[in-house]
Scaffold this active site. Structure first.
Site, short mmCIF file in Angstrom:
data_model
loop_
_atom_site.label_atom_id
_atom_site.label_comp_id
_atom_site.label_asym_id
_atom_site.label_seq_id
_atom_site.Cartn_x
_atom_site.Cartn_y
_atom_site.Cartn_z
N LYS A 320 0.82 -1.22 0.00
CA LYS A 320 0.00 0.00 0.00
C LYS A 320 0.86 1.27 0.00
O LYS A 320 0.46 2.29 -0.56
CB LYS A 320 -0.92 0.02 1.22
CG LYS A 320 -2.10 -0.94 1.14
CD LYS A 320 -2.99 -0.79 2.37
CE LYS A 320 -4.17 -1.73 2.32
NZ LYS A 320 -5.12 -1.52 3.44
N ASP A 357 -10.26 2.29 1.52
CA ASP A 357 -10.52 2.04 2.95
C ASP A 357 -11.29 3.22 3.54
O ASP A 357 -12.08 3.05 4.47
CB ASP A 357 -9.20 1.84 3.71
CG ASP A 357 -8.59 0.46 3.45
OD1 ASP A 357 -9.36 -0.46 3.10
OD2 ASP A 357 -7.37 0.32 3.59
P1 NAP Z 1 -1.08 -1.67 11.70
O1 NAP Z 1 -0.68 -0.63 10.71
O2 NAP Z 1 -0.09 -2.69 12.12
O3 NAP Z 1 -1.59 -0.89 13.02
C1 NAP Z 1 -2.00 -1.58 14.16
C2 NAP Z 1 -2.40 -0.59 15.23
O4 NAP Z 1 -2.93 -1.34 16.29
C3 NAP Z 1 -1.22 0.21 15.79
O5 NAP Z 1 -1.66 1.49 16.13
C4 NAP Z 1 -0.84 -0.60 17.03
O6 NAP Z 1 -0.29 0.19 18.07
C5 NAP Z 1 -2.18 -1.09 17.48
N1 NAP Z 1 -2.07 -2.36 18.23
C6 NAP Z 1 -1.53 -3.51 17.79
N2 NAP Z 1 -1.63 -4.46 18.75
C7 NAP Z 1 -2.23 -3.87 19.82
C8 NAP Z 1 -2.60 -4.33 21.10
N3 NAP Z 1 -2.38 -5.59 21.49
N4 NAP Z 1 -3.21 -3.46 21.92
C9 NAP Z 1 -3.44 -2.19 21.55
N5 NAP Z 1 -3.09 -1.71 20.34
C10 NAP Z 1 -2.52 -2.54 19.49
O7 NAP Z 1 -2.35 -2.49 11.18
P2 NAP Z 1 -3.51 -1.97 10.21
O8 NAP Z 1 -3.14 -2.26 8.79
O9 NAP Z 1 -3.88 -0.60 10.58
O10 NAP Z 1 -4.69 -3.00 10.54
C11 NAP Z 1 -5.29 -3.01 11.81
C12 NAP Z 1 -6.54 -3.87 11.83
O11 NAP Z 1 -7.54 -3.38 10.96
C13 NAP Z 1 -6.28 -5.31 11.40
O12 NAP Z 1 -6.95 -6.18 12.27
C14 NAP Z 1 -6.91 -5.39 10.03
O13 NAP Z 1 -7.39 -6.68 9.73
C15 NAP Z 1 -8.07 -4.42 10.17
N6 NAP Z 1 -8.50 -3.88 8.86
C16 NAP Z 1 -9.75 -4.18 8.45
C17 NAP Z 1 -10.19 -3.70 7.24
C18 NAP Z 1 -11.57 -4.02 6.78
O14 NAP Z 1 -11.86 -3.87 5.58
N7 NAP Z 1 -12.46 -4.45 7.65
C19 NAP Z 1 -9.36 -2.90 6.44
C20 NAP Z 1 -8.08 -2.60 6.89
C21 NAP Z 1 -7.65 -3.09 8.13
P3 NAP Z 1 1.26 0.58 18.18
O15 NAP Z 1 1.42 1.85 17.39
O16 NAP Z 1 1.49 0.75 19.60
O17 NAP Z 1 2.03 -0.57 17.59
#
Ligand code: NAP
Length: 524
Positions: A320, A357
């Site tokens: 991305k 998104d």
């Molecule tokens: P990412 O860039 O890795 O970001 C993850 C975020 O979650 C970071 O801010 C991280 O905090 C936080 N985090 C991770 N583990 C945590 C925990 N145990 N407790 C509290 N905070 C935590 O991931 P992303 O791409 O944004 O995706 C995140 C989620 O969204 C995924 O589950 C993904 O499947 C979902 N998603 C869904 C869709 C949909 O279409 N439904 C689309 C996109 C994403 P830190 O900064 O502290 O590491």
């Protein structure tokens, strides 16, 4: 790449004698370790296809399957059959000699198989009289000769492999390699284009990366392609199930005008995007197909995009961000977010990037509330959070960000001109909606809830996680009588926006939602 025309209907093939063979484009390869297993699978496969390959080398004693083979073909006169008894040295299971292999294949031809397959190495090892005798016996039985080449490690030297086979002037030339990259499909499709001008050609690049060659080979001119009878019954790596090719990858509808889309990532096998988009294409009569593309490098994806060409790509992490420097243009919001999940390729080959998104977050919310002035809390500050924060700020919402690493929330808030909160400020604040963008609650995640029950200070809870469908956060919210939006709805609405970008038509959202939800429920 201009793929030469080839009808998806049956191809007439002149056998060495007897009536002309009309071949279907899909051959289902069956094998079993006992005759019972082999023929139970074959009978089941006949429900989906009338063109089967019998891998006799799977049997401990290949000759033991011949009586049932004769019986099955006598009962099913419309079935076309290939017999194969590949020796172990050349990728099969048969441990006997070349002489025995040739003998079994002649008997299979006499049992009614219209095509027999020998490896090019066997053809080269056979003495001239031995090969002449074999060919005469096939001719007498009315069977065609297919000579095959297999490379189980890479895609290289395809033209030489083709020449080795063509030296024997068989009825069918079959070249099989292993795809290590997406570009390996291009090499295979080019070989098919070249050789199919003068030969009945079958070309496949095995492995997950080679799916394109399996689906698009016949469109490029291949006489047919192979499928497995079902998941788990593959006779070669990367072989797709016959129903998957027909129902999911629209195999029977593909023609020269079909626009090819991909969803790119690694891993990508579990992506629901092909199901969602191919359902939508079918429903709206759009001549297009989406395939999963296992991408190990962006360069590889860009080469495929340019040369196949692809009409559009859905990209997942980490592509991305990596793809941004390669875009000819992108919408201002995508620039601000710094991530693009949707590529549209113009007729001039230029790639335009979008971030759908944002639509996946904004659309479900605006259907339930007025976003201008709404107080919305975003939990997390990663990639998905950026799309939510920038998208909602643009809609005039008052956005607050809380993140495990507070500094990241502060940095995002500064960029989006909004506010970061510390976790201990949550309990005393009220919001119109809370959006979880962290992976908490996802199947396999260590932490099930992103916030505590006393911090759920909103009317509406939106969880981006959609595996499981009913996350611990959504369950808790429902138990407290709060409205909820699931990650499934987000996934479908960002996909709906992709569909609009690619086709210019409104997306059949309800149908997209139905099939994705059903698939997720089946996964459990
Ligand atoms: P990412 O860039 O890795 O970001 C993850 C975020 O979650 C970071 O801010 C991280 O905090 C936080 N985090 C991770 N583990 C945590 C925990 N145990 N407790 C509290 N905070 C935590 O991931 P992303 O791409 O944004 O995706 C995140 C989620 O969204 C995924 O589950 C993904 O499947 C979902 N998603 C869904 C869709 C949909 O279409 N439904 C689309 C996109 C994403 P830190 O900064 O502290 O590491």
């Amino acid at each position: 790449m201009s793929l030469s025309a080839s009808a998806t209907a049956a191809l007439p093939v002149s056998g060495p004698s007897g009536p002309r063979l009309r071949l279907a484009k899909l051959c289902v390869a069956v094998q079993g370790s006992t005759p019972e297993e082999l023929f139970t699978r074959a009978e089941a496969a006949l429900k989906d296809a009338r063109f089967l390959e019998f891998r006799l080398d799977g049997l401990a004693k290949p000759a033991s399957g011949l009586p049932q083979l004769r019986d099955l073909l006598a009962r099913n006169r419309d079935v076309t059959a290939i017999a194969t008894c590949r020796r172990k040295d050349f990728g099969g299971h048969f441990t006997g000699s070349l002489t025995t292999e040739l003998d079994i294949l002649v008997k299979a031809a006499e049992a009614g198989c219209q095509i027999v397959d020998i490896e090019v190495e066997s053809a080269e090892q056979a003495t001239k009289p031995q090969l002449a005798k074999f060919r005469a016996a096939l001719r007498a039985a009315g069977a065609a000769l297919l000579i095959s080449f297999h490379d189980f490690s890479r895609t290289k030297g395809l033209a030489q492999a083709g020449q080795r086979i063509k030296a024997f002037e068989p009825d069918f030339v079959k070249v099989v390699s292993t795809a290590r990259t997406l570009a390996d499909n291009l090499a295979m499709l080019r070989l098919i284009e070249d050789l199919s001008l003068h030969s009945n050609m079958v070309g496949i690049a095995m492995g997950e990366e080679g799916l394109i060659s399996r689906v698009l080979g016949p469109r490029a001119g291949a006489a047919f392609t192979f499928a497995s009878p079902g998941d788990g019954a593959e006779t070669a790596p990367g072989q797709a199930a016959v129903r998957t090719l027909i129902d999911l990858y629209r195999f029977e509808q593909l023609d020269q005008a079909t626009r090819i889309f991909g969803v790119a990532g690694n891993p990508i096998g579990h992506s629901l995007s092909p199901l969602m988009h191919n359902t939508a294409f079918r429903r709206e009569n759009v001549n297009a197909v989406m395939l999963p593309l296992k991408v190990k490098s962006l360069d590889d994806l860009l080469t495929l995009t340019r040369e196949l060409p692809l009409a559009g790509v859905a990209v997942t992490m980490p592509l991305k961000q990596e793809v941004l420097p390669h875009l000819a243009n992108m919408d201002p919001l995508t620039t601000r977010i710094g991530a693009c999940n949707t590529l549209r390729v113009g007729g001039d080959g230029k790639i335009v990037g979008f971030n759908t998104d944002v639509a996946g977050v904004v659309r479900p919310l605006e259907r339930r509330m007025k976003l201008k002035g709404a107080r919305i809390l975003v939990l997390g500050a990663g990639g998905a959070a950026r799309a939510a924060v920038f998208g909602l700020v643009e809609q005039g919402a008052e956005v607050f960000i809380v993140n495990r690493t507070h500094e990241t929330a502060v940095a995002l808030a500064r960029k989006a001109k909004t506010k970061a909160l510390k976790r201990d400020q949550l309990a005393k604040n009220r919001f119109d909606a809370i959006i979880n963008t962290t992976p908490c609650g996802m199947t396999g995640a260590i932490q099930s809830l992103p916030i505590a029950e006393n911090e759920l200070n909103a009317h509406l809870i939106f969880d981006m996680v959609y595996t499981p469908l009913e996350t611990p956060l959504l369950k808790l919210a429902r138990s407290r009588g709060l409205a909820v939006i699931s990650g499934l709805e987000m996934f479908v609405l960002q996909g709906a926006r992709q569909f609009e970008i690619w086709t210019g038509k409104p997306a059949p959202e309800a149908e997209m939602l139905r099939v994705v939800e059903l698939a997720l429920r089946k996964r459990g």
